[in-house]
Design a protein around this motif. Sequence first.
Motif, PDB file in Angstrom:
ATOM      1  N   ILE A 195       0.683  -1.304   0.090  1.00  0.00           N
ATOM      2  CA  ILE A 195       0.150  -0.120  -0.193  1.00  0.00           C
ATOM      3  C   ILE A 195       0.760   1.275   0.001  1.00  0.00           C
ATOM      4  O   ILE A 195       1.902   1.487   0.689  1.00  0.00           O
ATOM      5  CB  ILE A 195      -0.970  -0.033   1.077  1.00  0.00           C
ATOM      6  N   TRP A 220      -7.369   7.619   3.969  1.00  0.00           N
ATOM      7  CA  TRP A 220      -7.632   6.753   2.771  1.00  0.00           C
ATOM      8  C   TRP A 220      -6.774   5.385   2.958  1.00  0.00           C
ATOM      9  O   TRP A 220      -7.169   4.316   2.320  1.00  0.00           O
ATOM     10  CB  TRP A 220      -6.743   7.428   1.477  1.00  0.00           C
ATOM     11  N   ARG A 261      -6.558   3.672   5.620  1.00  0.00           N
ATOM     12  CA  ARG A 261      -7.459   2.503   6.443  1.00  0.00           C
ATOM     13  C   ARG A 261      -8.551   2.187   5.480  1.00  0.00           C
ATOM     14  O   ARG A 261      -8.817   1.124   5.532  1.00  0.00           O
ATOM     15  CB  ARG A 261      -8.089   3.184   7.482  1.00  0.00           C
ATOM     16  N   ARG A 306      -2.774   0.451  14.185  1.00  0.00           N
ATOM     17  CA  ARG A 306      -4.116   1.156  14.125  1.00  0.00           C
ATOM     18  C   ARG A 306      -5.204   0.670  13.427  1.00  0.00           C
ATOM     19  O   ARG A 306      -6.104   0.465  13.912  1.00  0.00           O
ATOM     20  CB  ARG A 306      -3.756   2.839  13.914  1.00  0.00           C
TER      21      ARG A 306
HETATM   22  C1  LIG Z   1       1.236   4.143   5.539  1.00  0.00           C
HETATM   23  C2  LIG Z   1       0.328   4.758   4.950  1.00  0.00           C
HETATM   24  C3  LIG Z   1      -0.307   3.770   3.752  1.00  0.00           C
HETATM   25  C4  LIG Z   1      -0.962   5.164   5.974  1.00  0.00           C
HETATM   26  O1  LIG Z   1      -2.116   5.411   5.128  1.00  0.00           O
HETATM   27  P1  LIG Z   1      -2.678   6.796   5.472  1.00  0.00           P
HETATM   28  O2  LIG Z   1      -3.952   7.222   4.754  1.00  0.00           O
HETATM   29  O3  LIG Z   1      -1.706   8.006   5.855  1.00  0.00           O
HETATM   30  O4  LIG Z   1      -3.339   6.519   7.148  1.00  0.00           O
HETATM   31  P2  LIG Z   1      -4.543   6.720   7.686  1.00  0.00           P
HETATM   32  O5  LIG Z   1      -4.938   8.385   7.513  1.00  0.00           O
HETATM   33  O6  LIG Z   1      -5.635   6.090   7.030  1.00  0.00           O
HETATM   34  O7  LIG Z   1      -4.666   6.353   9.149  1.00  0.00           O
HETATM   35  C5  LIG Z   1      -5.200   5.386   9.769  1.00  0.00           C
HETATM   36  C6  LIG Z   1      -4.781   5.196  11.371  1.00  0.00           C
HETATM   37  O8  LIG Z   1      -3.247   5.244  11.162  1.00  0.00           O
HETATM   38  C7  LIG Z   1      -2.650   6.216  11.936  1.00  0.00           C
HETATM   39  N1  LIG Z   1      -1.286   6.700  11.177  1.00  0.00           N
HETATM   40  C8  LIG Z   1      -1.072   6.858  10.040  1.00  0.00           C
HETATM   41  N2  LIG Z   1      -0.031   7.402   9.569  1.00  0.00           N
HETATM   42  C9  LIG Z   1       0.436   7.429  10.804  1.00  0.00           C
HETATM   43  C10 LIG Z   1       1.917   7.876  11.109  1.00  0.00           C
HETATM   44  N3  LIG Z   1       2.822   8.131  10.432  1.00  0.00           N
HETATM   45  N4  LIG Z   1       1.965   7.839  12.536  1.00  0.00           N
HETATM   46  C11 LIG Z   1       1.305   7.490  13.531  1.00  0.00           C
HETATM   47  N5  LIG Z   1       0.069   6.992  13.073  1.00  0.00           N
HETATM   48  C12 LIG Z   1      -0.375   6.915  11.778  1.00  0.00           C
HETATM   49  C13 LIG Z   1      -3.573   7.610  11.736  1.00  0.00           C
HETATM   50  O9  LIG Z   1      -3.612   8.244  12.949  1.00  0.00           O
HETATM   51  C14 LIG Z   1      -4.969   6.554  11.831  1.00  0.00           C
HETATM   52  O10 LIG Z   1      -5.174   6.251  13.186  1.00  0.00           O
HETATM   53  P3  LIG Z   1      -6.754   6.413  13.762  1.00  0.00           P
HETATM   54  O11 LIG Z   1      -7.611   5.755  12.516  1.00  0.00           O
HETATM   55  O12 LIG Z   1      -6.946   5.472  14.877  1.00  0.00           O
HETATM   56  O13 LIG Z   1      -7.214   7.635  14.182  1.00  0.00           O
HETATM   57  C15 LIG Z   1       0.483   6.200   4.193  1.00  0.00           C
HETATM   58  O14 LIG Z   1       1.044   7.087   4.860  1.00  0.00           O
HETATM   59  C16 LIG Z   1       1.553   5.983   2.771  1.00  0.00           C
HETATM   60  O15 LIG Z   1       1.585   5.604   1.959  1.00  0.00           O
HETATM   61  N6  LIG Z   1       2.888   6.204   3.429  1.00  0.00           N
HETATM   62  C17 LIG Z   1       4.046   6.323   2.518  1.00  0.00           C
HETATM   63  C18 LIG Z   1       4.212   4.869   1.664  1.00  0.00           C
HETATM   64  C19 LIG Z   1       4.580   3.752   2.910  1.00  0.00           C
HETATM   65  O16 LIG Z   1       5.160   3.724   3.764  1.00  0.00           O
HETATM   66  N7  LIG Z   1       3.515   2.482   2.462  1.00  0.00           N
HETATM   67  C20 LIG Z   1       3.979   1.331   3.425  1.00  0.00           C
HETATM   68  C21 LIG Z   1       5.011   0.649   2.886  1.00  0.00           C
HETATM   69  S1  LIG Z   1       5.168  -0.820   4.194  1.00  0.00           S
END
Ligand SMILES: CC(C)(COP(=O)(O)OP(=O)(O)OC[C@H]1O[C@@H](n2cnc3c(N)ncnc32)[C@H](O)[C@@H]1OP(=O)(O)O)[C@@H](O)C(=O)NCCC(=O)NCCS
Length: 200
Positions: A133, A144, A146, A181
């Motif tokens: 993802i 997004w 989640r 989370r």
């Molecule tokens: C990791 C990733 C997929 C998360 O998706 P996102 O849309 O940013 O996360 P969401 O907004 O859906 O967050 C869902 C939950 O996770 C938590 N969360 C998301 N990113 C976080 C962070 N960097 N630090 C702490 N908590 C985090 C949110 O607070 C939320 O918690 P809640 O629903 O209990 O309030 C996204 O940030 C991303 O693509 N990052 C870069 C690429 C990457 O690292 N991919 C994964 C490779 S293994």
Amino acid sequence: MAAVLRPFHPADLPAIYRICVLTGAAGGDATALYRNPDLLPHVYAGPYPVADPGLSFVVADSRGVLGYVVATADTLAFEEWLDAHWWPTLRAQYPVTADPGDGTEDHVLVRRIHEWVPTPDTLYDTHPAHLHIDLLPRAQGQGWGRRLVDALAEALRERGVTGLHLGVDARNTGAIAFYDRVGFRPARTHDWGQTLVLDL
Ligand SMILES: CC(C)(COP(=O)(O)OP(=O)(O)OC[C@H]1O[C@@H](n2cnc3c(N)ncnc32)[C@H](O)[C@@H]1OP(=O)(O)O)[C@@H](O)C(=O)NCCC(=O)NCCS
């Protein structure tokens, strides 16, 4: 147009390839690590929607695709599919090369493409599916991620799949917090990071 989550369409592939590189260095931009920007997505993004388009979803708005989840329901069967249909052409196109010593990592991925062997694992008995993802920075932190995991989990449940796993780099602390989370738990620790699992 406001962003929407929808099933994968083949026209999403170029954007998925770009996003994979822009988020491919433990969550940050991997552009400087690769001379060939296609190699990383050839391994970690492209084959999934080609092997099974029903398990990939994207978030998109009128400026393009903002992020994706790609997955397979059956990791071992997917690895066998890679061996038969995905790797042969790439192996012929990208011969193994030595480390050029300039900090680029193309040679690491090329070696992975050549050496990848389908490997059974007891983990697949309970958590046979796996995912990747990635969201562009402008789409992160808005729920997004989640929603993408939820959409995939629903599609997998409809197929009777019992569990999902993934690997995460130890340096990617943001992703580790995210997976916690949304319900994943640690299953294994490695020198490079962790394998996490989610019961479906
Ligand atoms: C990791 C990733 C997929 C998360 O998706 P996102 O849309 O940013 O996360 P969401 O907004 O859906 O967050 C869902 C939950 O996770 C938590 N969360 C998301 N990113 C976080 C962070 N960097 N630090 C702490 N908590 C985090 C949110 O607070 C939320 O918690 P809640 O629903 O209990 O309030 C996204 O940030 C991303 O693509 N990052 C870069 C690429 C990457 O690292 N991919 C994964 C490779 S293994």
